[in-house]
Design a protein around this motif. Structure first.
Motif, mmCIF file in Angstrom:
data_model
loop_
_atom_site.group_PDB
_atom_site.id
_atom_site.type_symbol
_atom_site.label_atom_id
_atom_site.label_comp_id
_atom_site.label_asym_id
_atom_site.label_seq_id
_atom_site.Cartn_x
_atom_site.Cartn_y
_atom_site.Cartn_z
ATOM 1 N N SER A 35 11.050 -6.625 6.221
ATOM 2 C CA SER A 35 9.870 -5.781 6.406
ATOM 3 C C SER A 35 10.244 -4.404 6.943
ATOM 4 O O SER A 35 9.604 -3.403 6.591
ATOM 5 C CB SER A 35 8.804 -6.466 7.255
ATOM 6 O OG SER A 35 9.261 -6.592 8.554
ATOM 7 N N LYS A 38 11.535 -2.387 3.894
ATOM 8 C CA LYS A 38 10.423 -2.046 2.996
ATOM 9 C C LYS A 38 9.514 -0.978 3.613
ATOM 10 O O LYS A 38 9.058 -0.063 2.928
ATOM 11 C CB LYS A 38 9.636 -3.308 2.624
ATOM 12 C CG LYS A 38 10.437 -4.196 1.662
ATOM 13 C CD LYS A 38 9.732 -5.483 1.315
ATOM 14 C CE LYS A 38 8.572 -5.255 0.376
ATOM 15 N NZ LYS A 38 8.024 -6.552 -0.098
ATOM 16 N N ALA A 39 9.283 -1.076 4.931
ATOM 17 C CA ALA A 39 8.456 -0.058 5.604
ATOM 18 C C ALA A 39 9.133 1.302 5.502
ATOM 19 O O ALA A 39 8.482 2.333 5.277
ATOM 20 C CB ALA A 39 8.235 -0.438 7.065
ATOM 21 N N ILE A 41 11.328 2.396 3.216
ATOM 22 C CA ILE A 41 11.308 2.947 1.852
ATOM 23 C C ILE A 41 9.895 3.425 1.497
ATOM 24 O O ILE A 41 9.715 4.491 0.907
ATOM 25 C CB ILE A 41 11.874 1.922 0.834
ATOM 26 C CG1 ILE A 41 13.358 1.665 1.141
ATOM 27 C CG2 ILE A 41 11.698 2.423 -0.617
ATOM 28 C CD1 ILE A 41 14.015 0.572 0.320
ATOM 29 N N ARG A 42 8.882 2.650 1.936
ATOM 30 C CA ARG A 42 7.492 3.094 1.748
ATOM 31 C C ARG A 42 7.244 4.452 2.409
ATOM 32 O O ARG A 42 6.535 5.303 1.893
ATOM 33 C CB ARG A 42 6.546 2.073 2.399
ATOM 34 C CG ARG A 42 5.692 1.315 1.440
ATOM 35 C CD ARG A 42 4.554 0.521 2.062
ATOM 36 N NE ARG A 42 4.691 0.080 3.427
ATOM 37 C CZ ARG A 42 5.195 -1.096 3.819
ATOM 38 N NH1 ARG A 42 5.624 -1.976 2.925
ATOM 39 N NH2 ARG A 42 5.255 -1.415 5.089
ATOM 40 N N ALA A 43 7.869 4.631 3.583
ATOM 41 C CA ALA A 43 7.680 5.885 4.332
ATOM 42 C C ALA A 43 8.511 7.024 3.757
ATOM 43 O O ALA A 43 8.449 8.140 4.260
ATOM 44 C CB ALA A 43 8.049 5.655 5.799
ATOM 45 N N ARG A 46 15.374 6.776 1.880
ATOM 46 C CA ARG A 46 16.095 6.397 0.664
ATOM 47 C C ARG A 46 17.474 5.825 0.971
ATOM 48 O O ARG A 46 18.202 5.450 0.050
ATOM 49 C CB ARG A 46 16.228 7.619 -0.272
ATOM 50 C CG ARG A 46 14.879 8.111 -0.835
ATOM 51 C CD ARG A 46 14.259 7.076 -1.760
ATOM 52 N NE ARG A 46 12.930 7.449 -2.229
ATOM 53 C CZ ARG A 46 11.783 6.999 -1.706
ATOM 54 N NH1 ARG A 46 11.800 6.136 -0.692
ATOM 55 N NH2 ARG A 46 10.626 7.379 -2.199
ATOM 56 N N ALA A 67 11.215 -3.306 -2.891
ATOM 57 C CA ALA A 67 10.694 -1.946 -2.669
ATOM 58 C C ALA A 67 10.808 -1.103 -3.940
ATOM 59 O O ALA A 67 9.937 -0.271 -4.222
ATOM 60 C CB ALA A 67 11.436 -1.279 -1.516
ATOM 61 N N GLU A 70 7.889 -2.191 -6.038
ATOM 62 C CA GLU A 70 6.573 -1.802 -5.490
ATOM 63 C C GLU A 70 6.364 -0.296 -5.444
ATOM 64 O O GLU A 70 5.230 0.181 -5.484
ATOM 65 C CB GLU A 70 6.406 -2.395 -4.070
ATOM 66 C CG GLU A 70 6.190 -3.900 -4.124
ATOM 67 C CD GLU A 70 6.379 -4.593 -2.774
ATOM 68 O OE1 GLU A 70 6.258 -3.922 -1.731
ATOM 69 O OE2 GLU A 70 6.665 -5.805 -2.781
ATOM 70 N N ASN A 71 7.453 0.457 -5.328
ATOM 71 C CA ASN A 71 7.310 1.907 -5.215
ATOM 72 C C ASN A 71 7.747 2.649 -6.474
ATOM 73 O O ASN A 71 7.832 3.879 -6.484
ATOM 74 C CB ASN A 71 8.113 2.433 -4.017
ATOM 75 C CG ASN A 71 7.648 1.821 -2.699
ATOM 76 O OD1 ASN A 71 6.671 2.255 -2.117
ATOM 77 N ND2 ASN A 71 8.344 0.782 -2.242
ATOM 78 N N GLU A 240 7.284 -0.291 12.377
ATOM 79 C CA GLU A 240 6.853 0.660 11.348
ATOM 80 C C GLU A 240 6.443 2.013 11.937
ATOM 81 O O GLU A 240 6.776 3.067 11.392
ATOM 82 C CB GLU A 240 5.711 0.073 10.507
ATOM 83 C CG GLU A 240 5.288 1.033 9.399
ATOM 84 C CD GLU A 240 4.558 0.356 8.237
ATOM 85 O OE1 GLU A 240 4.063 -0.778 8.406
ATOM 86 O OE2 GLU A 240 4.502 0.985 7.162
#
Ligand code: NAD
Length: 280
Positions: A35, A38-39, A41-43, A46, A67, A70-71, A240
């Motif tokens: 998690s 993934k948090a 990479i979402r933010a 890289r 990720a 999803e992204n 996060e």
């Protein structure tokens, strides 16, 4: 000067590495590391820094694959670092350790693979193995970690490939100016581990008061200072909110005076082990 979280520095072999990344030392294998990655990479992160010794390469790989899906990211938009652990140093054992890391990550390739510590009598053989996997195209860049100037001099006397990166403990109380100048002269990019002094520097009065001027936290001041002095940085958090906070450093610039004040905090103080005197 990097302008956003995805900006990269060109390493000595032409490969681009993000200036900023997530460290995952002590992030637990399984849900915690998955998690956090993934948090990040979402933010917009890289780059992820793991190691065989962190025992979370499987989770890192899983998070990277999820990720990407999803992204809508391609593998070449992410940058994954791992490292060979000390007990596996030596030529054949490093070749095996590299394959183990690759299998655990379950990725087609690793972006950067590092010699984790300069184990006496072994690191040159370890380096030959890294040169082999590099030449075979299984890793995009190879480098070292915790190498002092004398370790680098010794390695360079025989190396075919100049390390692309040297990842060392570096923060306002351990500014590593001599090593930074040396590495810049050799084309080796310096990268800071424990940039926040493992959290110990976040209440430092100078850093807190500099932060107030810019509306930033001490953590953000340190991480911005890394970038402005030309050092890649990989703060760790599994939270996060902090992951987002740490990366929110591309909308301000420390003045030359503030950079000097932060440099002035140096005490050559290590929170981690001394590369000239470690027993693991
Ligand atoms: P760090 O300096 O990044 O500090 C991490 C600590 O600070 C954690 O306890 C975290 O909870 C806390 N923290 C993070 N952001 C915060 C925030 N915004 N506010 C308050 N607290 C915050 O220390 P680190 O994990 O030792 O170093 C970062 C990464 O460097 C590691 O995860 C690892 O990837 C790498 N590393 C490499 C080596 C090596 O030998 N090559 C050694 C140590 C660490």
């Amino acid at each position: 000067m990097p302008k956003n979280l995805q900006d990269t520095v060109k390493l000595n072999n032409g490969v681009h590495m993000p200036w900023f990344g997530l460290g995952v030392y002590k992030a637990q294998e399984g849900d915690e590391v998955v998690s956090a990655v993934k948090a990040a990479i979402r933010a917009g992160y890289r780059s992820i820094d793991t190691a065989a010794a962190y025992n979370n390469e499987e989770g890192v790989g899983q998070a990277v694959r999820e990720a990407m899906e999803e992204n809508g990211l391609r593998r070449d938009q992410l940058f994954i670092t791992s490292k060979v652990w000390n007990s596996n140093q030596g030529y054949e054992t490093t070749l095996q350790a590299f394959e183990t890391s690759l299998n655990k990550l379950n990725l087609e390739y690793i972006d950067l693979f590092l010699v984790h510590w300069p184990v006496k009598g072994k690191y040159k053989e370890t380096w030959r193995a890294l040169e082999k996997v590099y030449k075979e195209g299984k890793v995009r860049a190879i480098g070292v970690s915790n190498f002092q100037i004398h370790h680098l001099e010794d390695l360079l006397s025989e190396a075919e490939v100049v390390p692309a990166v040297n990842q060392v403990e570096l923060h306002p109380q351990l500014t590593q100016k001599e090593l930074l100048t040396y590495c810049q002269g050799k084309g080796i990019q310096l990268e800071a581990w424990s940039p926040l002094g493992q959290g110990h520097l976040l209440k430092n009065d100078t850093l807190v008061s500099i932060g107030k001027k810019y509306g930033k936290t001490a953590a953000q001041v340190i991480l911005r200072w890394d970038l402005q002095v030309g050092v890649i940085t990989i703060p760790k958090s599994v939270n996060e909110g902090r992951i987002i906070e740490n990366a929110d450093i591309f909308d301000f610039e420390l003045s030359a005076e503030d950079i000097a004040a932060i440099d002035g905090l140096n005490q050559n103080k290590r929170f981690g082990s001394d590369p000239d005197n470690f027993n693991f």
